[in-house]
Motif scaffolding. Structure first.
Motif, PDB file in Angstrom:
ATOM      1  N   THR A 133       0.783  -1.351   0.119  1.00  0.00           N
ATOM      2  CA  THR A 133      -0.267  -0.113   0.347  1.00  0.00           C
ATOM      3  C   THR A 133       0.328   1.102   0.026  1.00  0.00           C
ATOM      4  O   THR A 133       1.657   1.187   1.112  1.00  0.00           O
TER       5      THR A 133
ATOM      6  N   ASP B 179       0.291   5.275   0.786  1.00  0.00           N
ATOM      7  CA  ASP B 179      -0.504   6.262   1.099  1.00  0.00           C
ATOM      8  C   ASP B 179       0.108   7.775   0.605  1.00  0.00           C
ATOM      9  O   ASP B 179       1.004   7.724   0.517  1.00  0.00           O
TER      10      ASP B 179
ATOM     11  N   GLU C 239      -3.784  12.447   5.072  1.00  0.00           N
ATOM     12  CA  GLU C 239      -4.001  11.084   4.126  1.00  0.00           C
ATOM     13  C   GLU C 239      -5.301  10.661   3.188  1.00  0.00           C
ATOM     14  O   GLU C 239      -6.449  11.456   4.122  1.00  0.00           O
TER      15      GLU C 239
ATOM     16  N   SER D 151      -5.058   6.030  -0.692  1.00  0.00           N
ATOM     17  CA  SER D 151      -4.200   4.868  -0.619  1.00  0.00           C
ATOM     18  C   SER D 151      -4.802   3.690  -1.982  1.00  0.00           C
ATOM     19  O   SER D 151      -5.611   3.852  -2.298  1.00  0.00           O
TER      20      SER D 151
END
Length: 422
Positions: free
Chosen positions: A336, A338, A351, A354
């Motif tokens: 992943t 972000d 954030e 993602s």
RNA sequence: GGAGAGAUGGCAGAGUGGUUGAAUGCGGCGGUCUCGAAAACCGUUGUUCUACUAUCGUGGAACCGGGGGUUCGAAUCCCCCUCUCUCCGCCA
């Protein structure tokens, strides 16, 4: 979920990768493999029994045909015995399958070997950063103050009508949201994604397919009377389009983009880091979803990452890309990234996206596979990414672009907003 | 919400108790023919689990919306559920 053949045939690799997620319950895996060995034995025995029964049934048929009823009746009794035997074996088999399944869903996806080890967000790896850090005057306002000053979002009204975390967007605030949605969708379409408008409620099988169930049930709003779930992200309905499907290799890559409302209970979140638009129960998001061949899924992941980066560049927002460490990754993800934008008045990284490769984890659950050009069936890989989530983008845009004369809207949005300043 | 009909392979569509994983057509794939293509003809054509096998493969089991039942034997009979269609009602 991980497959038993993977756990069996690549056990060392599986354990090594799972260690990155701090999953060290190796005995669980041994237990699964033991149960599977047993399952195969029982299945073999049951299959043999059924084969014998099938054989006898055929013989009974032909014996009746030629009038040998007595011989047929002897065989019928024999079959009654076999049937009882098979009934017991089948029960045992079901039980074993259940025991295997229960354990299998407890194992998270195995991270990619490049994933940094670690436990918390502090162990994440910053892999890129871009954009100018804004220099704001000392009296700069956080977005929640800007929102009231210019009457863009009304939290009080949301509290009254629904509850905390369900704001109303008003006037230029609403228009800005709509502009962002259209901008994001247009960019995705230009990048080859097909736009879909998904249902906002999904059934249990779909929630299971992408991994929200069984372990993240508390994150979703439920419609109990109809046994449906409000989607926490468009990933759920859009990926589940392909549940129970075998895609031809030439159909790949599948690229879909969807705008949707997202609903999250966010149980246990409170405090000032959730102030304003930082965390909501209902928010808007444009999500990109791809289904890719296992050989190319990491290239696809990079392509998606580049797409998201480009959106932020155009919005002129400073951001950094973080590669999540094993401990900070979601249960279902193998890798992943972000994306975090800098919200200058809060002086916080937020954030906003993602982007993940789930490899075969979701595909296995939803029985999504690929038939390659040789006719071989193999695993499909699923990927998705926010492109982008709206509220925090709005927060950063408002904070970073505030001036004495108002808030400047980035150029790319002008054609969508119809105004250049708030 | 009321009444009726239905759910079969990639699609269309047979099949109402016994070599039926399933006729036939279309589509797909391979071949013959052709300079090439079309047409025609021939062949082939699902998924999952499993045993044996170095591999190609061979054998077994399961799958005709889902679950249960009857039977020596179920796509076919019975029960429950889900979904779809038609008509009526309501309705953006």
């Amino acid at each position: 979920m991980l497959t038993i053949p993977f756990l069996r045939d690549f056990k060392e690799e599986a354990l090594k990768r799972l260690n990155l997620k701090n999953f060290t319950n190796h005995s669980l895996i041994d237990e699964i493999l033991g149960l599977d060995d047993e399952r195969r034995l029982v299945q073999k025995e049951n299959d043999d029994t059924l084969a014998a029964m099938n054989q006898i049934a055929k013989e009974v048929g032909s014996l009746f045909k030629i009038g040998k009823a007595q011989e047929a009746n002897v065989l019928k009794e024999k079959n009654a015995e076999l049937k009882e035997k098979s009934r017991i074996l089948a029960e045992k088999l079901e039980l074993l399958k259940e025991q295997i399944q229960v354990r299998l869903v407890e194992i998270p996806n195995a991270p990619h070997l490049s994933v940094p080890a670690g436990r918390t967000a502090a162990d994440n790896l910053i892999v890129a950063s871009s954009g100018q850090m804004p220099q704001l005057p000392a009296n700069a306002l956080p977005h929640w103050d800007l929102i009231s000053k210019y009457d863009l979002v009304d939290f009080e009204l949301g509290n009254k009508v629904t509850g905390a975390g369900f704001p109303f967007y008003k006037g230029k605030g609403a228009r800005l949201q709509r502009a962002l949605i259209n901008f994001f969708l247009d960019q995705a379409i230009a990048a080859g994604y097909q736009e879909v408008q998904p249902p906002l409620l999904v059934n249990e099988a779909s929630a299971y397919g992408t991994g929200q169930l069984p372990d993240k049930e508390a994150q979703m709003y439920t419609v109990g009377l109809d046994n449906l779930y409000l989607i926490p992200t468009a990933e759920v309905p859009v990926t589940n389009i392909y549940r129970d499907r075998i895609l031809q290799e030439n159909e790949l890559p599948v690229k879909n983009v969807a705008y949707s409302n997202c609903f999250r209970r966010e149980a246990g979140s409170w405090g000032k880091h959730v102030r304003g638009l930082n965390r909501l129960h209902q928010f808007d998001k444009v999500e990109i979803v791809q289904i890719a061949h296992p050989d190319t899924s990491y290239e696809v992941l990079e392509e998606m990452r580049a797409h998201v980066a480009q959106l932020l560049d155009r919005l002129e927002l400073p951001y950094r890309v973080v590669k999540l460490c094993g401990g900070d990754m979601s249960f279902a993800s193998a890798l992943t990234y972000d994306f975090e934008v800098y919200s200058a008045a809060q002086q916080m990284w937020l954030e906003v996206s993602s982007v993940s490769n789930f490899e075969g984890f979701q595909a296995n659950r939803m029985k999504l596979r690929i038939k390659d050009k040789n006719g071989q069936i193999q695993q499909a890989h699923t990927l998705n990414g926010s492109a982008l989530a709206l509220p925090r983008i709005v927060a950063a845009l408002l904070e970073n672009n505030q001036t004495e004369e108002g808030i400047n809207i980035p150029q790319v949005l002008h054609q969508y907003t119809g105004f250049e300043k708030i």
